[in-house]
Design a protein around this motif. Structure first.
Motif, PDB file in Angstrom:
ATOM      1  N   MET A  99       0.852  -1.158   0.000  1.00  0.00           N
ATOM      2  CA  MET A  99       0.000   0.000   0.000  1.00  0.00           C
ATOM      3  C   MET A  99       0.908   1.234   0.000  1.00  0.00           C
ATOM      4  N   PRO A 100       0.558   2.212  -0.837  1.00  0.00           N
ATOM      5  CA  PRO A 100       1.387   3.422  -0.875  1.00  0.00           C
ATOM      6  C   PRO A 100       1.328   4.142   0.458  1.00  0.00           C
ATOM      7  N   THR A 101       2.411   4.789   0.780  1.00  0.00           N
ATOM      8  CA  THR A 101       2.491   5.498   2.065  1.00  0.00           C
ATOM      9  C   THR A 101       1.585   6.713   2.115  1.00  0.00           C
ATOM     10  N   SER A 102       1.136   7.201   0.949  1.00  0.00           N
ATOM     11  CA  SER A 102       0.263   8.382   0.943  1.00  0.00           C
ATOM     12  C   SER A 102      -1.203   8.022   1.229  1.00  0.00           C
ATOM     13  N   TYR A 103      -1.531   6.715   1.214  1.00  0.00           N
ATOM     14  CA  TYR A 103      -2.923   6.300   1.444  1.00  0.00           C
ATOM     15  C   TYR A 103      -3.271   6.424   2.913  1.00  0.00           C
ATOM     16  N   GLN A 104      -4.408   6.993   3.171  1.00  0.00           N
ATOM     17  CA  GLN A 104      -4.929   7.037   4.538  1.00  0.00           C
ATOM     18  C   GLN A 104      -6.394   6.611   4.474  1.00  0.00           C
ATOM     19  N   ALA A 105      -6.785   5.661   5.290  1.00  0.00           N
ATOM     20  CA  ALA A 105      -8.158   5.159   5.305  1.00  0.00           C
ATOM     21  C   ALA A 105      -9.119   6.296   5.626  1.00  0.00           C
ATOM     22  N   PRO A 106     -10.326   6.234   5.043  1.00  0.00           N
ATOM     23  CA  PRO A 106     -11.304   7.284   5.346  1.00  0.00           C
ATOM     24  C   PRO A 106     -11.613   7.312   6.846  1.00  0.00           C
ATOM     25  N   MET A 107     -11.833   8.490   7.335  1.00  0.00           N
ATOM     26  CA  MET A 107     -12.156   8.663   8.750  1.00  0.00           C
ATOM     27  C   MET A 107     -13.548   9.261   8.869  1.00  0.00           C
ATOM     28  N   ARG A 108     -14.146   9.045  10.012  1.00  0.00           N
ATOM     29  CA  ARG A 108     -15.503   9.505  10.244  1.00  0.00           C
ATOM     30  C   ARG A 108     -15.651  11.000   9.949  1.00  0.00           C
ATOM     31  N   LYS A 109     -14.680  11.800  10.334  1.00  0.00           N
ATOM     32  CA  LYS A 109     -14.767  13.246  10.132  1.00  0.00           C
ATOM     33  C   LYS A 109     -14.743  13.622   8.658  1.00  0.00           C
ATOM     34  N   ASP A 110     -14.220  12.720   7.797  1.00  0.00           N
ATOM     35  CA  ASP A 110     -14.173  13.008   6.365  1.00  0.00           C
ATOM     36  C   ASP A 110     -15.578  13.123   5.766  1.00  0.00           C
ATOM     37  N   ARG A 111     -16.549  12.368   6.328  1.00  0.00           N
ATOM     38  CA  ARG A 111     -17.903  12.371   5.790  1.00  0.00           C
ATOM     39  C   ARG A 111     -18.792  13.408   6.471  1.00  0.00           C
ATOM     40  N   LYS A 112     -18.310  14.055   7.468  1.00  0.00           N
ATOM     41  CA  LYS A 112     -19.108  15.022   8.210  1.00  0.00           C
ATOM     42  C   LYS A 112     -19.585  16.126   7.274  1.00  0.00           C
ATOM     43  N   GLY A 113     -20.858  16.442   7.342  1.00  0.00           N
ATOM     44  CA  GLY A 113     -21.406  17.490   6.494  1.00  0.00           C
ATOM     45  C   GLY A 113     -21.952  16.983   5.178  1.00  0.00           C
ATOM     46  N   SER A 114     -21.517  15.824   4.715  1.00  0.00           N
ATOM     47  CA  SER A 114     -22.022  15.317   3.436  1.00  0.00           C
ATOM     48  C   SER A 114     -23.036  14.199   3.645  1.00  0.00           C
ATOM     49  N   GLN A 115     -23.367  13.926   4.873  1.00  0.00           N
ATOM     50  CA  GLN A 115     -24.267  12.828   5.180  1.00  0.00           C
ATOM     51  C   GLN A 115     -25.717  13.232   4.952  1.00  0.00           C
ATOM     52  N   SER A 116     -26.492  12.353   4.352  1.00  0.00           N
ATOM     53  CA  SER A 116     -27.912  12.594   4.110  1.00  0.00           C
ATOM     54  C   SER A 116     -28.690  12.309   5.382  1.00  0.00           C
ATOM     55  N   HIS A 117     -29.687  13.121   5.636  1.00  0.00           N
ATOM     56  CA  HIS A 117     -30.530  12.907   6.811  1.00  0.00           C
ATOM     57  C   HIS A 117     -31.948  12.542   6.415  1.00  0.00           C
ATOM     58  N   SER A 118     -32.130  12.112   5.175  1.00  0.00           N
ATOM     59  CA  SER A 118     -33.475  11.761   4.721  1.00  0.00           C
ATOM     60  C   SER A 118     -33.925  10.413   5.277  1.00  0.00           C
ATOM     61  N   GLN A 119     -33.008   9.611   5.761  1.00  0.00           N
ATOM     62  CA  GLN A 119     -33.352   8.298   6.277  1.00  0.00           C
ATOM     63  C   GLN A 119     -33.059   8.232   7.768  1.00  0.00           C
ATOM     64  N   ASP A 120     -34.000   8.661   8.557  1.00  0.00           N
ATOM     65  CA  ASP A 120     -33.862   8.497   9.999  1.00  0.00           C
ATOM     66  C   ASP A 120     -35.220   8.165  10.588  1.00  0.00           C
ATOM     67  N   THR A 121     -35.242   7.730  11.818  1.00  0.00           N
ATOM     68  CA  THR A 121     -36.497   7.289  12.421  1.00  0.00           C
ATOM     69  C   THR A 121     -37.510   8.410  12.509  1.00  0.00           C
ATOM     70  N   ALA A 122     -37.084   9.630  12.704  1.00  0.00           N
ATOM     71  CA  ALA A 122     -38.022  10.740  12.816  1.00  0.00           C
ATOM     72  C   ALA A 122     -38.772  10.983  11.509  1.00  0.00           C
TER      73      ALA A 122
END
Length: 173
Positions: free
Chosen positions: A1-24
């Motif tokens: 694996m290249p040394t520049s690769y970093q696995a996605p982290m939870r904070k990477d998706r912050k703000g782009s998450q859809s909220h159309s699918q929730d219990t409310a």
């Protein structure tokens, strides 16, 4: 694996998450009421007067393909209910002499009724406990509809199917 690769982290998706699918948004918070059934099936009241014959009542039941009639007086006030079961009991008691008898002599006079805002759960319980299948819906001026145990069960099954679909969408995303 290249040394520049970093696995996605939870904070990477912050703000782009859809909220159309929730219990409310997916689970219905409103309690189902009698009005929900009448909204879909209509509020047509098929009535007969107490002085009519059972023969006439049987014709109406057959022609309208229903299992019970609301019995009302000249003003439209509720007097009773006449069901197929009432007629069958009378047939057993007076074979060959039943159809000329009057509705008022055979109808159930103590009628359980409900209103548009009554929860379906309570209506179903009352029908089950009382062992009857038809319940007139009352408005300010008299009967405004009829619900059957089949209506209530069908409505609830449709709700459960919808809820299951919503939960599946919530899980799958």
């Amino acid at each position: 694996m290249p040394t520049s690769y970093q696995a996605p982290m939870r904070k990477d998706r912050k703000g782009s998450q859809s909220h159309s699918q929730d219990t409310a948004s997916n689970l219905k918070a409103k309690t189902a009421v009698v009005g929900d059934i009448l909204d879909s099936k209509g509020s047509n009241v098929i009535a007969i007067q107490p002085g009519e014959t059972l023969g006439r009542a049987v014709e109406i039941l057959r022609d309208k393909r229903i299992g019970a009639l609301v019995v009302t007086d000249d003003t439209g006030a509720l007097c009773g209910i006449l069901s197929e079961r009432d007629i069958v009991r009378k047939l057993a008691d007076t074979p060959g002499q039943t159809l000329p008898q009057l509705v008022e002599d055979v109808m159930t006079k103590e009628v359980e009724t409900c209103g548009m805002n009554d929860p379906l759960v309570s209506v179903l319980k009352r029908m089950s406990d009382g062992r009857f299948r038809h319940m007139p819906v009352m408005g300010d001026s008299g009967p405004i509809g009829m619900v059957t145990i089949g209506d209530v069960i069908t409505h609830r099954l449709n709700e459960v199917e919808h809820e299951a679909l919503q939960l599946k969408q919530l899980i799958v995303g």
